[in-house]
Design an enzyme around this catalytic site. Structure first.
Site, PDB file in Angstrom:
ATOM      1  N   SER A 142       1.567  -9.660  -0.596  1.00  0.00           N
ATOM      2  CA  SER A 142       1.293  -8.222  -0.583  1.00  0.00           C
ATOM      3  C   SER A 142       1.478  -7.561   0.775  1.00  0.00           C
ATOM      4  CB  SER A 142      -0.123  -7.967  -1.096  1.00  0.00           C
ATOM      5  OG  SER A 142      -1.047  -8.733  -0.345  1.00  0.00           O
TER       6      SER A 142
ATOM      7  N   LYS B 255       0.811  -1.221   0.000  1.00  0.00           N
ATOM      8  CA  LYS B 255       0.000   0.000   0.000  1.00  0.00           C
ATOM      9  C   LYS B 255       0.847   1.276   0.000  1.00  0.00           C
ATOM     10  CE  LYS B 255      -4.191  -1.763   0.060  1.00  0.00           C
ATOM     11  NZ  LYS B 255      -5.062  -1.586  -1.131  1.00  0.00           N
TER      12      LYS B 255
ATOM     13  N   GLU C  39      -9.773   6.008   2.970  1.00  0.00           N
ATOM     14  CA  GLU C  39     -10.495   4.906   3.577  1.00  0.00           C
ATOM     15  C   GLU C  39      -9.483   3.817   3.900  1.00  0.00           C
ATOM     16  OE1 GLU C  39      -9.948   5.174   0.397  1.00  0.00           O
ATOM     17  OE2 GLU C  39      -9.322   3.152  -0.142  1.00  0.00           O
TER      18      GLU C  39
END
Lengths: 271, 395
Positions: free
Chosen positions: B375, B87, B109
């Site tokens: 991830s 991210k 968010e």
């Protein structure tokens, strides 16, 4: 561009008001909050109290442009099992009792799922006059505009539905032109950067922006979002062609239904 | 891709209130500018190396491969990136972009909390204010990340509307943006939302696949046979896949099967959804007959979402990517397996991708190569997994 103007119920209302030097009072109700029978009674009450056009919210699970009051109303209506199909059928029934212009306000996915062509046909046939879809800017509405009669074949004289789009305080001159050109019936000016039911400030900037819209179009302009009391409505009515009252009225009906009629009358007198 | 209106075939677009249209146009042109801007690119590359820790390793999971007895499994170690997940690639890029656009404030968010942490980090690094929206259900199951965001100086808003998960956090984030659009940039955390977010986020994540391609060529002298990634909104998958789209490599996206498709409690949009429009874009969506959005379920907060990025929908229809799903139990089992065989505790999201490798690898000969996008790391999930095993941790 304006081939249908002058002959829809909505444009007739504005023409009549303009001739009389008056402004439109446009209240909003969430269809099915708490049930459709009550909504029917409230539509008739609003009409009796002088509403010129009524906006009918069709509940959606994710109302992006709405504040807490209308979100909660949508949740109540969804819990009561209200769907787009039911609100269309409800409108058909209401047309036996009233000719007040009814404009649906809802989100695009419900219409997309229902089918745009089927929606325009069914809604028009049921006596719906127009539609406001806050998450559908004109850039994404080509198909809906064509179907509702805004563009397309010349011989298509009769407009099926008025399409009302939103202009925001952030709209540039270019956006104002684009959006105003796509509007029929009236132009919806969002009074603030925010969601429904936020706090309204009536200031110079709002008036200046409204003047920009006036330069771009001669279509009627109604202002909404955050109109909470009669004074707000009076101030906005002095420079707009119509005033939309949503959250404040939804809240009144939900929390203090006995006082609703008085509140509606105050608003009507103020505009 | 996408076209000038933000469409990937029939998916995508810009379905938002008019108030946001000028901001999206501004973002689109600012983004077009920085893509050509050497100074911006150099600054981002420098931070990726010195701050994020890129390139992240491509690790050959020898013990896992042997245990499964088939293809060779490589892990792209995004879990080793700063803040513990991919991210940061996107959040950092958007924070720099927002700063350049003169914005004072970031809103975002978050589902699992990884994007919230990454955005809070980007905000701290660039000196911007930061406000995060997170569903109340997720706040509870990702308590560690909630506190991390606060430590990083972000304000956290718990969202108690609707299903109280990621979807509702996005609604609230977009409402905030609509209200404060002049001073604020909305940091969309995945390849979703109105144009230009799906392509902008993809491009900031594309570094994953670019590195993986170089790394596998160095390690094996050839491209892999399969890429596997989990798909919530789909940013880590798109980040890995993007560099390989024009190659012959097979790609698999793994959605959250939750308690099983039949149960209705899942987030497998391709298996159980249909085309719809939500939160600015047209894509596959879990919805009822009338078009209202359905509740979702996944053990992993980051995959617990009713819609999927529009470019994934395009790849699904085009047959370029195969989409499947892993159930909660399969993901939890993969979580345990990777921890024990490789000493790597994966995020529950990434565990879904590992679960697919567990199914696929044994069916392939041992000269085949799979790259799994790991991830994120699983520290944030330890407490929840403990709870599922009946152990209450007092932290």
């Amino acid at each position: 561009m304006s081939e249908g103007r002058g002959n829809t119920r909505i444009s007739s209302v504005f023409a009549r008001l303009r001739a009389a030097g008056k402004k439109a009072f446009i209240p909003y109700l969430m269809a099915g909050d708490p049930d459709l029978a009550t909504t029917g009674e409230r539509i008739l009450l609003l009409e009796r109290c002088g509403a010129d056009i009524i906006e009918l919210g069709v509940p959606f699970s994710d109302p992006l442009a709405d504040g807490p009051t209308i979100q909660a109303a949508a949740e109540r209506a969804l819990t009561a099992g209200v769907t787009l199909q039911k609100v269309i059928a409800f409108t058909r029934e209401m047309r036996r009792q009233t000719q007040v212009p009814l404009v649906f306000m809802t989100y695009y996915n419900l219409i997309f799922r229902y089918g745009e062509e089927r929606f325009v046909r069914d809604a028009a046939e049921a006596g719906v006059d127009g539609v406001i879809i806050p998450d559908l800017p004109p850039d994404e509405a080509k198909n809906l505009l064509r179907l509702s009669g805004q563009s397309g074949k010349k011989e298509k004289k009769e407009r099926l539905l008025d399409t009302i789009f939103l202009i925001a305080p952030t709209s540039t001159k270019e956006r104002i032109r684009t959006v105003a050109a796509a509007c029929s019936g009236f132009v919806y000016y969002v009074s603030m950067t925010g969601i429904t039911g936020s706090r309204l400030t009536i200031d110079r900037a709002l008036q200046d922006h409204l003047a920009l819209i006036r330069q771009a179009t001669d279509k009627p302009v109604a202002v909404g979002f955050g109109v909470a009391k009669a004074e707000d409505a009076r101030a906005l009515g002095s420079f707009a062609d119509g005033v939309i009252v949503g959250s404040a009225l939804v809240k009144k009906f939900h929390e203090e239904p006995a006082g609703a009629e008085r509140f509606i009358k105050e608003l009507r007198e103020a505009i | 891709m996408p076209d000038t209106k933000g469409y990937f075939g029939r998916y995508g677009g810009r379905f938002v209130p008019e108030t946001l249209i000028p901001a999206l146009q501004e973002l689109e042109s600012a983004y077009a500018e920085i893509r050509k801007d050497r100074i911006f690119k150099r600054e981002l590359a420098h931070l990726q190396t010195t701050y994020v820790g890129r390139p992240t390793p491509l690790y050959f999971a020898k013990r896992l491969s042997e245990k499964l007895g088939g293809a060779k499994i490589y892990l792209k170690r995004e879990d080793l990136a700063h803040t513990g997940a991919h991210k940061i690639n996107n959040a950092l890029g958007q924070a720099l972009l927002a700063k350049r656009m003169g914005k004072k404030r970031l809103v975002a968010e978050t589902g699992a909390g990884q994007h919230g942490v990454a955005t809070a980090t980007g905000a701290a690094l660039t000196g911007l204010e930061c406000e995060i929206y997170m569903g109340a259900v997720d706040v509870q199951r990702q308590a560690l990340n909630v506190f991390r965001m606060k430590l990083l100086g972000a304000r956290l808003n718990e969202v108690s509307l609707g299903s109280r998960t990621l979807k509702d956090a996005i609604n609230e984030g977009l409402r905030d943006w609509t209200t404060n659009v002049r001073t604020t940039h909305y940091v969309m955390g995945t390849v979703f939302g109105p144009h230009p977010f799906p392509s902008l986020v993809r491009d900031f994540q594309a570094v994953i696949g670019q590195e993986a391609k170089r790394q596998i060529l160095r390690a094996e002298g050839r491209l892999p046979d399969y890429l596997i990634a989990c798909v919530g909104g789909g940013s880590n998958a798109m980040g890995l896949f993007n560099a390989f789209i024009k190659t012959g490599v097979s790609m698999i996206g793994v959605e959250a099967g939750g308690k099983g498709i039949e149960s209705g409690e899942h987030a497998a949009r391709f298996a159980g959804g249909s085309i719809g429009v939500l939160q600015g874009t047209k894509s596959y969506l879990l919805q009822d007959r009338d078009g209202n959005v359905l509740g979702t379920h996944s053990v992993s907060a980051g995959l617990d979402y009713a819609a999927v990025g529009p470019e994934h929908a395009f790849f699904k229809d085009a047959g370029r990517v195969r989409y499947t799903y892993a159930n909660d139990d399969e993901a939890l089992s993969a979580f345990g397996l990777l921890s024990r065989t490789e000493g790597i505790i994966p995020a529950l999201e990434s565990s879904h991708a590992v679960a697919e490798a567990v199914k696929l690898a044994p069916t392939l000969p041992c000269d085949r190569i799979i790259i799994v996008n790991l991830s994120g790391r699983g520290d944030k999930d330890v407490q929840q997994v403990a709870r599922l095993q009946g152990v209450e941790l007092h932290v």
